[in-house]
Design a protein around this motif. Structure first.
Motif, PDB file in Angstrom:
ATOM      1  N   PRO A   1      57.287  -8.411 -96.694  1.00  0.00           N
ATOM      2  CA  PRO A   1      58.120  -8.661 -97.878  1.00  0.00           C
ATOM      3  C   PRO A   1      58.773 -10.049 -97.833  1.00  0.00           C
ATOM      4  O   PRO A   1      59.023 -10.613 -96.758  1.00  0.00           O
ATOM      5  CB  PRO A   1      59.191  -7.565 -97.793  1.00  0.00           C
TER       6      PRO A   1
ATOM      7  N   THR B   1      65.151 -12.708-102.524  1.00  0.00           N
ATOM      8  CA  THR B   1      65.140 -11.654-103.531  1.00  0.00           C
ATOM      9  C   THR B   1      65.632 -12.198-104.861  1.00  0.00           C
ATOM     10  O   THR B   1      66.177 -13.285-104.938  1.00  0.00           O
ATOM     11  CB  THR B   1      66.040 -10.479-103.101  1.00  0.00           C
TER      12      THR B   1
ATOM     13  N   ALA C   1      60.396  -2.047 -88.255  1.00  0.00           N
ATOM     14  CA  ALA C   1      60.496  -2.201 -89.710  1.00  0.00           C
ATOM     15  C   ALA C   1      61.796  -1.629 -90.260  1.00  0.00           C
ATOM     16  O   ALA C   1      61.818  -1.025 -91.332  1.00  0.00           O
ATOM     17  CB  ALA C   1      59.294  -1.548 -90.399  1.00  0.00           C
TER      18      ALA C   1
ATOM     19  N   LYS D   1      68.194  -3.425 -94.489  1.00  0.00           N
ATOM     20  CA  LYS D   1      67.585  -4.208 -95.574  1.00  0.00           C
ATOM     21  C   LYS D   1      68.629  -5.117 -96.207  1.00  0.00           C
ATOM     22  O   LYS D   1      68.377  -6.298 -96.478  1.00  0.00           O
ATOM     23  CB  LYS D   1      66.984  -3.265 -96.620  1.00  0.00           C
TER      24      LYS D   1
ATOM     25  N   LEU E   1      52.958  -1.496 -96.030  1.00  0.00           N
ATOM     26  CA  LEU E   1      54.039  -2.465 -95.897  1.00  0.00           C
ATOM     27  C   LEU E   1      53.483  -3.882 -95.761  1.00  0.00           C
ATOM     28  O   LEU E   1      53.330  -4.401 -94.657  1.00  0.00           O
ATOM     29  CB  LEU E   1      54.928  -2.146 -94.688  1.00  0.00           C
TER      30      LEU E   1
ATOM     31  N   ASP F   1      55.043  -1.072 -89.177  1.00  0.00           N
ATOM     32  CA  ASP F   1      55.540  -0.639 -90.484  1.00  0.00           C
ATOM     33  C   ASP F   1      56.355   0.645 -90.376  1.00  0.00           C
ATOM     34  O   ASP F   1      56.487   1.388 -91.342  1.00  0.00           O
ATOM     35  CB  ASP F   1      54.378  -0.462 -91.469  1.00  0.00           C
TER      36      ASP F   1
ATOM     37  N   HIS G   1      64.023  -3.378 -91.514  1.00  0.00           N
ATOM     38  CA  HIS G   1      64.296  -4.171 -92.719  1.00  0.00           C
ATOM     39  C   HIS G   1      63.678  -3.562 -93.969  1.00  0.00           C
ATOM     40  O   HIS G   1      64.111  -3.855 -95.085  1.00  0.00           O
ATOM     41  CB  HIS G   1      63.740  -5.584 -92.550  1.00  0.00           C
ATOM     42  N   ALA G   2      62.672  -2.720 -93.788  1.00  0.00           N
ATOM     43  CA  ALA G   2      61.971  -2.145 -94.930  1.00  0.00           C
ATOM     44  C   ALA G   2      62.375  -0.709 -95.220  1.00  0.00           C
ATOM     45  O   ALA G   2      62.347  -0.278 -96.367  1.00  0.00           O
ATOM     46  CB  ALA G   2      60.453  -2.212 -94.701  1.00  0.00           C
ATOM     47  N   HIS G   3      62.754   0.042 -94.179  1.00  0.00           N
ATOM     48  CA  HIS G   3      62.938   1.480 -94.319  1.00  0.00           C
ATOM     49  C   HIS G   3      64.380   1.957 -94.226  1.00  0.00           C
ATOM     50  O   HIS G   3      64.628   3.162 -94.349  1.00  0.00           O
ATOM     51  CB  HIS G   3      62.109   2.215 -93.272  1.00  0.00           C
TER      52      HIS G   3
END
Length: 291
Positions: A287, A291, A106, A115, A284, A75, A108-110
């Motif tokens: 996800p 979307t 991560a 992202k 995390l 994460d 893709h998340a941060h």
């Protein structure tokens, strides 16, 4: 981008991989490279965590500090290095920006740029045409393949490290940020090998023991003649079935081979193995791709 054709979907299920060209524009690729440049400029890694990444277990997790750094990276955004880039005191022997094997797990998340790339409309549509219903993103990596020193990735199956019940629920999305050629270390596959199941798994060991992971089973020796090269130009996307056997060779060329890769799991009626090194966290949860 036009939707995947029925023939392309059938080819993916037949071969275990599929190369799609022109999914990302040159501008999008350059934006990812520039963003990685900024991340590298801000890189601050404790000397005891300057981890040399390898698919060989004993090299990858050779010390407690390095093991913790790897195991808790699911994460976070962390750095993993090529072999031979540090001296015995942990000082860089090459330029810092040329030392990194990959950044994970991560992005893709941060990071907003990655992202956006992960959730690009064409990527989501590709997932839908593959029949995904509730895909979730389990990890992401930026892979460098540095000129001259970019190490080989030995034959493996992604499901060895990202195991699901039932099998067949992991797909890798591998984006060529730069041209991937046979000279600079493109991917190679054994077509159809995903139908044979998996030969080994990397699992967590009981709490309080070291090393923190171990392999169950053994990777067989593969006939080199079975592998087929999958070169892909900048902006292309390679879809990788979780059980297909693949590899890449060392980059002995003067050209780097940057790629951004992430894995998704079809979460509908699927169990993520509690033995996997990577686990979702309260900070995390995995996800959704859609979307």
């Amino acid at each position: 981008m036009a939707p995947l054709t029925d023939e392309q979907v059938q080819r993916f299920h037949r071969d275990g991989y599929l190369v799609l060209e022109g999914i990302f524009s040159p501008q999008e690729c350059e934006r990812m490279k520039q963003e990685i440049g900024k991340i590298l400029e801000e890189m601050d890694v404790p000397s005891h965590c300057r981890t040399e990444f390898s698919t060989q277990h004993e090299d990858q997790l050779h010390a407690q500090g390095n093991a913790d750094y790897f195991m808790t990276s699911g994460d976070k955004i962390r750095f993993f290095f090529e072999k031979g880039v540090f001296d015995e005191k942990g000082n860089f022997l090459v330029k810092r920006e040329k030392s990194v094997n990959k950044i994970g797990h991560a992005l893709h998340a941060h990071n907003a740029v990655f992202k956006e790339a992960t959730h690009k409309a064409q990527v989501q549509e590709t997932g839908r045409h593959l029949g995904l219903k509730k895909p979730v993103i389990v990890q992401s990596m930026y892979i460098f393949k540095q000129p001259g020193i970019g190490g080989e990735v030995t034959p493996h199956q992604d499901a060895t490290f990202l195991n699901t019940e039932p099998l067949g629920r992991i797909i890798g999305f591998w984006i060529a940020v730069e041209d991937a050629t046979e000279e600079n270390g493109c991917l190679w596959f054994i077509p159809g090998s995903h139908r044979a199941g998996i030969s080994r798994r990397m699992v967590r060991t009981p709490p309080g023991t070291f090393p923190l992971t171990e392999f169950v089973g053994k990777e067989p020796k593969y006939d080199e003649d079975q592998f087929v090269a999958a070169p892909v130009p900048k902006g292309g996307l390679v879809l990788i079935h979780g059980e297909v056997v693949h590899k890449s060779e060392q980059n002995s060329s003067p050209n780097s081979r940057h790629a951004y890769s992430f894995h998704v799991m079809e979460s509908e009626e699927t169990k993520w193995s509690p033995d996997n090194w990577l686990q979702a966290t309260p900070e995390l949860p995995f996800p959704s791709l859609f979307t």
